[in-house]
Design an enzyme around this catalytic site. Structure first.
Site, PDB file in Angstrom:
ATOM      1  N   THR A  97       0.863  -1.182   0.000  1.00 11.47           N
ATOM      2  CA  THR A  97       0.000   0.000   0.000  1.00 11.47           C
ATOM      3  C   THR A  97       0.896   1.227   0.000  1.00 11.47           C
ATOM      4  O   THR A  97       1.648   1.457   0.950  1.00 11.47           O
ATOM      5  CB  THR A  97      -0.913   0.011   1.230  1.00 11.47           C
ATOM      6  OG1 THR A  97      -1.731  -1.168   1.218  1.00 11.47           O
ATOM      7  CG2 THR A  97      -1.800   1.243   1.250  1.00 11.47           C
ATOM      8  N   LYS A 173      -6.861   1.251  -3.575  1.00  9.64           N
ATOM      9  CA  LYS A 173      -6.486   0.654  -2.288  1.00  9.64           C
ATOM     10  C   LYS A 173      -6.640   1.679  -1.166  1.00  9.64           C
ATOM     11  O   LYS A 173      -7.058   1.336  -0.054  1.00  9.64           O
ATOM     12  CB  LYS A 173      -5.048   0.144  -2.350  1.00  9.64           C
ATOM     13  CG  LYS A 173      -4.572  -0.550  -1.058  1.00  9.64           C
ATOM     14  CD  LYS A 173      -5.389  -1.796  -0.727  1.00  9.64           C
ATOM     15  CE  LYS A 173      -4.999  -2.448   0.599  1.00  9.64           C
ATOM     16  NZ  LYS A 173      -3.639  -2.974   0.620  1.00  9.64           N
ATOM     17  N   LYS A 241       0.011   3.610   9.374  1.00  8.63           N
ATOM     18  CA  LYS A 241       0.669   3.770   8.073  1.00  8.63           C
ATOM     19  C   LYS A 241      -0.355   3.997   6.967  1.00  8.63           C
ATOM     20  O   LYS A 241      -0.281   4.976   6.216  1.00  8.63           O
ATOM     21  CB  LYS A 241       1.515   2.538   7.744  1.00  8.63           C
ATOM     22  CG  LYS A 241       2.108   2.550   6.339  1.00  8.63           C
ATOM     23  CD  LYS A 241       2.849   1.270   6.025  1.00  8.63           C
ATOM     24  CE  LYS A 241       1.962   0.097   5.751  1.00  8.63           C
ATOM     25  NZ  LYS A 241       1.271   0.177   4.405  1.00  8.63           N
TER      26      LYS A 241
END
Length: 299
Positions: A97, A173, A241
């Site tokens: 990602t 995503k 994150k």
């Protein structure tokens, strides 16, 4: 293409499962990782031998399954980077990602070496990785898809082809992670709120899973809280994150994302409380601590 030779970089919880799925599909698969024990285990399970230098020109695709953008860049272009060792035309399937702008930068640098870059983040977690039933959100050239097709089909139940513009996979995503990060935090908030009102976790799951308030996050992660089992399927530390990436993208787009921002604060609190390596359902412990309630399995 029905056969292929693949190298996978990153044999951790996700990459290890994906690598085994490649083997089951009959692909010659080389596995590489900074942890030599992980490499040894993979080779014992049928992974092909050989150094990257020895096998680089035989590869149809390389699959990079690392934690973040920095590790992706290091695998490709770091001191021991693989990109300049690969034959022209090799597909580079990047699964972390990352921000869309980063994916576009990697694609441009790969293209300068004649490589076909596929922006291909994955969704589904470690169980689906091991089963070869991930969803892959991919964008890139037709040539990249063609070269990577055997690997993609081995690793995924569904490959969403999101066009030829690298970055589209990472954008999708980010949308997915926005929702999942919010939903898991919302599940934890709702379950612990219910506990303050006398609704025990068993009742919560029995009733709400059959009502309009249900979600994938509730049905997947709620049982972890109920059982007091925080063995990590997906760790807390993923979410600071990933939601951090979402917020960075939102800032660049001048898009307000207040619900995401609120969820991010809970994930940061969970990580800062020492829960980073626990299953992400452990965000419920932040709510429980603040409310003065005891979760199942806690003393």
């Amino acid at each position: 293409m029905t056969q292929g030779t693949v190298a996978i970089f990153g044999l951790g919880a996700m990459g290890g499962g994906m690598a085994r799925a490649l083997l089951r599909a009959g692909l010659v698969t080389h596995g590489f990782d900074v942890n030599p024990d992980a490499v040894a285990r993979f080779r014992a399970a049928g992974g092909a031998d050989g150094t990257l230098e020895a096998v680089a020109d035989t590869l149809d695709a390389v699959v990079v399954v690392v934690v973040n953008a920095a590790q992706t860049e290091d695998v490709l272009f770091g001191a021991n980077g693989i990109a300049d060792k690969l034959a022209a035309g090799t597909a580079v399937v990047a699964c972390a990602t990352v921000p869309p702008a980063f994916a576009r930068d990697m694609a441009a640098r790969c293209a300068a070496l004649g490589l076909e870059y596929l922006d291909a983040p994955v969704s589904g977690g470690t169980i689906r990785a091991a089963d070869g039933t991930l969803s892959i959100l991919a964008s890139g050239s037709a040539a990249a898809f063609d070269r990577a097709r055997p690997a993609l089909d081995a690793m995924a139940e569904k490959v969403f082809e999101l066009g030829d513009q690298v970055g589209a996979g990472s954008s999708m995503k980010a949308v997915n992670q926005m929702l999942v990060g919010i939903h898991i935090a919302a599940m934890a908030e709702a379950m612990t709120f219910g506990m303050t009102q006398g609704v025990d976790p068993d009742q919560f799951l029995e009733v709400i899973s059959q009502c309009a308030g249900t979600s994938w996050a509730l049905e997947s992660r709620g049982p972890h809280v109920r059982d007091g089992d925080y063995t990590p399927l997906s760790a807390v530390d993923i979410w600071p994150k990933d939601l951090g990436i979402v917020m960075d993208i939102a800032k660049s787009a001048k898009f307000g994302a207040p619900i995401t921002a609120a969820a991010l604060q809970q994930w940061l609190a969970a990580s800062g409380s020492g829960l980073g390596r626990e299953d992400d359902a452990a965000v419920a412990k932040v709510y429980a601590r603040n409310a003065g309630i005891t979760l199942p399995g806690d003393a």
